[in-house]
Design a protein around this motif. Structure first.
Motif, PDB file in Angstrom:
ATOM      1  N   LEU A 160      46.447  53.208  37.051  1.00 42.84           N
ATOM      2  CA  LEU A 160      47.274  54.186  36.340  1.00 42.84           C
ATOM      3  C   LEU A 160      48.631  53.611  35.947  1.00 42.84           C
ATOM      4  O   LEU A 160      49.273  54.125  35.032  1.00 42.84           O
ATOM      5  CB  LEU A 160      47.440  55.453  37.172  1.00 42.84           C
ATOM      6  CG  LEU A 160      46.150  56.272  37.336  1.00 42.84           C
ATOM      7  CD1 LEU A 160      46.378  57.456  38.266  1.00 42.84           C
ATOM      8  CD2 LEU A 160      45.610  56.737  35.988  1.00 42.84           C
ATOM      9  N   GLU A 161      49.061  52.541  36.619  1.00 47.45           N
ATOM     10  CA  GLU A 161      50.304  51.869  36.228  1.00 47.45           C
ATOM     11  C   GLU A 161      50.127  51.080  34.938  1.00 47.45           C
ATOM     12  O   GLU A 161      51.103  50.738  34.278  1.00 47.45           O
ATOM     13  CB  GLU A 161      50.771  50.931  37.343  1.00 47.45           C
ATOM     14  CG  GLU A 161      51.339  51.662  38.534  1.00 47.45           C
ATOM     15  CD  GLU A 161      51.687  50.729  39.681  1.00 47.45           C
ATOM     16  OE1 GLU A 161      51.553  49.486  39.538  1.00 47.45           O
ATOM     17  OE2 GLU A 161      52.083  51.242  40.733  1.00 47.45           O
ATOM     18  N   GLN A 162      48.889  50.768  34.580  1.00 46.81           N
ATOM     19  CA  GLN A 162      48.606  50.002  33.363  1.00 46.81           C
ATOM     20  C   GLN A 162      48.338  50.980  32.224  1.00 46.81           C
ATOM     21  O   GLN A 162      47.350  51.684  32.227  1.00 46.81           O
ATOM     22  CB  GLN A 162      47.371  49.117  33.562  1.00 46.81           C
ATOM     23  CG  GLN A 162      47.516  48.106  34.647  1.00 46.81           C
ATOM     24  CD  GLN A 162      46.242  47.314  34.853  1.00 46.81           C
ATOM     25  OE1 GLN A 162      45.306  47.370  34.070  1.00 46.81           O
ATOM     26  NE2 GLN A 162      46.209  46.559  35.927  1.00 46.81           N
ATOM     27  N   ARG A 163      49.210  51.003  31.269  1.00 48.42           N
ATOM     28  CA  ARG A 163      49.032  51.902  30.123  1.00 48.42           C
ATOM     29  C   ARG A 163      47.797  51.476  29.337  1.00 48.42           C
ATOM     30  O   ARG A 163      47.569  50.302  29.097  1.00 48.42           O
ATOM     31  CB  ARG A 163      50.266  51.856  29.235  1.00 48.42           C
ATOM     32  CG  ARG A 163      50.108  52.704  27.983  1.00 48.42           C
ATOM     33  CD  ARG A 163      51.417  53.084  27.368  1.00 48.42           C
ATOM     34  NE  ARG A 163      51.198  53.779  26.128  1.00 48.42           N
ATOM     35  CZ  ARG A 163      50.869  55.060  26.036  1.00 48.42           C
ATOM     36  NH1 ARG A 163      50.702  55.769  27.131  1.00 48.42           N
ATOM     37  NH2 ARG A 163      50.700  55.638  24.864  1.00 48.42           N
ATOM     38  N   LEU A 164      47.017  52.445  28.930  1.00 45.52           N
ATOM     39  CA  LEU A 164      45.854  52.194  28.087  1.00 45.52           C
ATOM     40  C   LEU A 164      46.084  52.916  26.772  1.00 45.52           C
ATOM     41  O   LEU A 164      46.006  54.139  26.703  1.00 45.52           O
ATOM     42  CB  LEU A 164      44.569  52.685  28.760  1.00 45.52           C
ATOM     43  CG  LEU A 164      43.290  52.415  27.967  1.00 45.52           C
ATOM     44  CD1 LEU A 164      42.996  50.918  27.914  1.00 45.52           C
ATOM     45  CD2 LEU A 164      42.124  53.173  28.567  1.00 45.52           C
ATOM     46  N   ASP A 165      46.389  52.161  25.735  1.00 45.74           N
ATOM     47  CA  ASP A 165      46.671  52.751  24.433  1.00 45.74           C
ATOM     48  C   ASP A 165      45.382  53.196  23.742  1.00 45.74           C
ATOM     49  O   ASP A 165      44.289  52.728  24.064  1.00 45.74           O
ATOM     50  CB  ASP A 165      47.396  51.745  23.539  1.00 45.74           C
ATOM     51  CG  ASP A 165      48.813  51.474  24.011  1.00 45.74           C
ATOM     52  OD1 ASP A 165      49.458  52.401  24.543  1.00 45.74           O
ATOM     53  OD2 ASP A 165      49.276  50.327  23.846  1.00 45.74           O
ATOM     54  N   PHE A 166      45.533  54.085  22.786  1.00 49.84           N
ATOM     55  CA  PHE A 166      44.413  54.496  21.965  1.00 49.84           C
ATOM     56  C   PHE A 166      43.874  53.279  21.213  1.00 49.84           C
ATOM     57  O   PHE A 166      44.646  52.425  20.758  1.00 49.84           O
ATOM     58  CB  PHE A 166      44.841  55.589  20.979  1.00 49.84           C
ATOM     59  CG  PHE A 166      45.218  56.880  21.656  1.00 49.84           C
ATOM     60  CD1 PHE A 166      44.241  57.736  22.148  1.00 49.84           C
ATOM     61  CD2 PHE A 166      46.549  57.237  21.814  1.00 49.84           C
ATOM     62  CE1 PHE A 166      44.575  58.928  22.770  1.00 49.84           C
ATOM     63  CE2 PHE A 166      46.900  58.432  22.432  1.00 49.84           C
ATOM     64  CZ  PHE A 166      45.910  59.283  22.909  1.00 49.84           C
ATOM     65  N   LEU A 167      42.565  53.177  21.122  1.00 49.33           N
ATOM     66  CA  LEU A 167      41.832  52.090  20.477  1.00 49.33           C
ATOM     67  C   LEU A 167      42.041  50.737  21.153  1.00 49.33           C
ATOM     68  O   LEU A 167      41.710  49.696  20.599  1.00 49.33           O
ATOM     69  CB  LEU A 167      42.132  52.012  18.972  1.00 49.33           C
ATOM     70  CG  LEU A 167      41.749  53.255  18.174  1.00 49.33           C
ATOM     71  CD1 LEU A 167      42.141  53.092  16.706  1.00 49.33           C
ATOM     72  CD2 LEU A 167      40.266  53.563  18.293  1.00 49.33           C
ATOM     73  N   GLN A 168      42.537  50.740  22.385  1.00 44.64           N
ATOM     74  CA  GLN A 168      42.688  49.510  23.164  1.00 44.64           C
ATOM     75  C   GLN A 168      41.367  49.180  23.850  1.00 44.64           C
ATOM     76  O   GLN A 168      40.676  50.076  24.346  1.00 44.64           O
ATOM     77  CB  GLN A 168      43.785  49.666  24.215  1.00 44.64           C
ATOM     78  CG  GLN A 168      44.013  48.412  25.048  1.00 44.64           C
ATOM     79  CD  GLN A 168      45.117  48.577  26.073  1.00 44.64           C
ATOM     80  OE1 GLN A 168      45.972  49.449  25.957  1.00 44.64           O
ATOM     81  NE2 GLN A 168      45.098  47.734  27.094  1.00 44.64           N
ATOM     82  N   ALA A 169      41.033  47.899  23.874  1.00 46.94           N
ATOM     83  CA  ALA A 169      39.779  47.429  24.466  1.00 46.94           C
ATOM     84  C   ALA A 169      40.008  46.853  25.861  1.00 46.94           C
ATOM     85  O   ALA A 169      41.049  46.263  26.143  1.00 46.94           O
ATOM     86  CB  ALA A 169      39.161  46.354  23.579  1.00 46.94           C
ATOM     87  N   LYS A 170      38.990  47.026  26.714  1.00 47.87           N
ATOM     88  CA  LYS A 170      38.940  46.378  28.028  1.00 47.87           C
ATOM     89  C   LYS A 170      37.521  45.901  28.240  1.00 47.87           C
ATOM     90  O   LYS A 170      36.577  46.520  27.757  1.00 47.87           O
ATOM     91  CB  LYS A 170      39.324  47.356  29.139  1.00 47.87           C
ATOM     92  CG  LYS A 170      40.815  47.648  29.168  1.00 47.87           C
ATOM     93  CD  LYS A 170      41.254  48.161  30.489  1.00 47.87           C
ATOM     94  CE  LYS A 170      41.733  47.032  31.352  1.00 47.87           C
ATOM     95  NZ  LYS A 170      42.408  47.479  32.559  1.00 47.87           N
ATOM     96  N   ARG A 171      37.383  44.817  28.983  1.00 44.56           N
ATOM     97  CA  ARG A 171      36.064  44.250  29.262  1.00 44.56           C
ATOM     98  C   ARG A 171      35.796  44.231  30.758  1.00 44.56           C
ATOM     99  O   ARG A 171      36.709  44.002  31.555  1.00 44.56           O
ATOM    100  CB  ARG A 171      35.967  42.827  28.712  1.00 44.56           C
ATOM    101  CG  ARG A 171      36.005  42.786  27.191  1.00 44.56           C
ATOM    102  CD  ARG A 171      36.052  41.348  26.692  1.00 44.56           C
ATOM    103  NE  ARG A 171      36.240  41.334  25.254  1.00 44.56           N
ATOM    104  CZ  ARG A 171      35.318  40.955  24.382  1.00 44.56           C
ATOM    105  NH1 ARG A 171      34.138  40.553  24.801  1.00 44.56           N
ATOM    106  NH2 ARG A 171      35.574  40.961  23.096  1.00 44.56           N
TER     107      ARG A 171
END
Length: 181
Positions: free
Chosen positions: A161-172
């Motif tokens: 939750l400390e790591q912001r996840l922006d809209f349309l951001q990818a994670k693998r």
């Protein structure tokens, strides 16, 4: 190996609303959202495209499925967390004391009629465990990606939750298949 590319849906037009499983409009239509992420998804070459049944995920995923010639699977286990009785309500419409009570124990308590973090995590983990070998793409909700950070990435809930996840951001995410019995 199992490889997953997860991309958060397009920005939503609402603010300060509990919209976990509620369908809300996005600032981009499905075609625009799909077009923005298509090069990344195409390069990843998924064998399956996954989404929840929420319009903000389902519609862009369906378009990518058509464009890339890859099956689209809708799975309720990758829905966003349920806020229960608070779904669709403005934050200011929910009594502050109720929100404070929930936030004091958010890792174990659920909003009224909603889903707790452990229930949510287990639901997403079950989906992750069921993936077969190969590349998979998930048009995702932020909460689901945070769950994957916990169950697949080894982070704690506080760390993700400390790591912001922006809209349309990818994670693998990757893992070895479960051994067969």
């Amino acid at each position: 190996m199992i490889h997953l590319l997860a991309i958060r849906h397009a920005p939503v037009t609402v603010e300060r609303i509990f919209y976990g499983q509620t369908d809300v409009p996005t600032t981009l239509d499905a075609a625009e959202a799909a077009a923005r992420i298509e090069p990344t998804v195409a390069e990843f070459a998924p064998r399956t495209i996954w989404s929840s049944d929420a319009v903000r995920c389902r519609e862009p995923a369906a378009l990518l499925s058509e464009r890339l010639g890859v099956p689209h699977r809708i799975d309720e286990r990758v829905r966003e967390m349920s806020y229960g009785d608070w779904e669709g309500q403005a934050w200011d419409a929910v009594p502050r004391a109720e929100i404070d009570e929930w936030m004091a124990a958010w890792e174990t308590r659920s909003p009224p009629g909603g889903e707790s973090v452990p229930e949510f995590t287990e639901r997403v983990a079950a989906w992750w465990r069921d993936l077969g070998p190969g590349n998979h793409f998930l048009m995702a909700h932020a909460g689901v990606v945070h769950c994957l950070d916990v169950v697949a990435g080894g982070l704690t809930w506080e760390e993700t939750l400390e790591q912001r996840l922006d809209f349309l951001q990818a994670k693998r995410f990757s893992r070895a298949p479960a051994p067969t019995r």
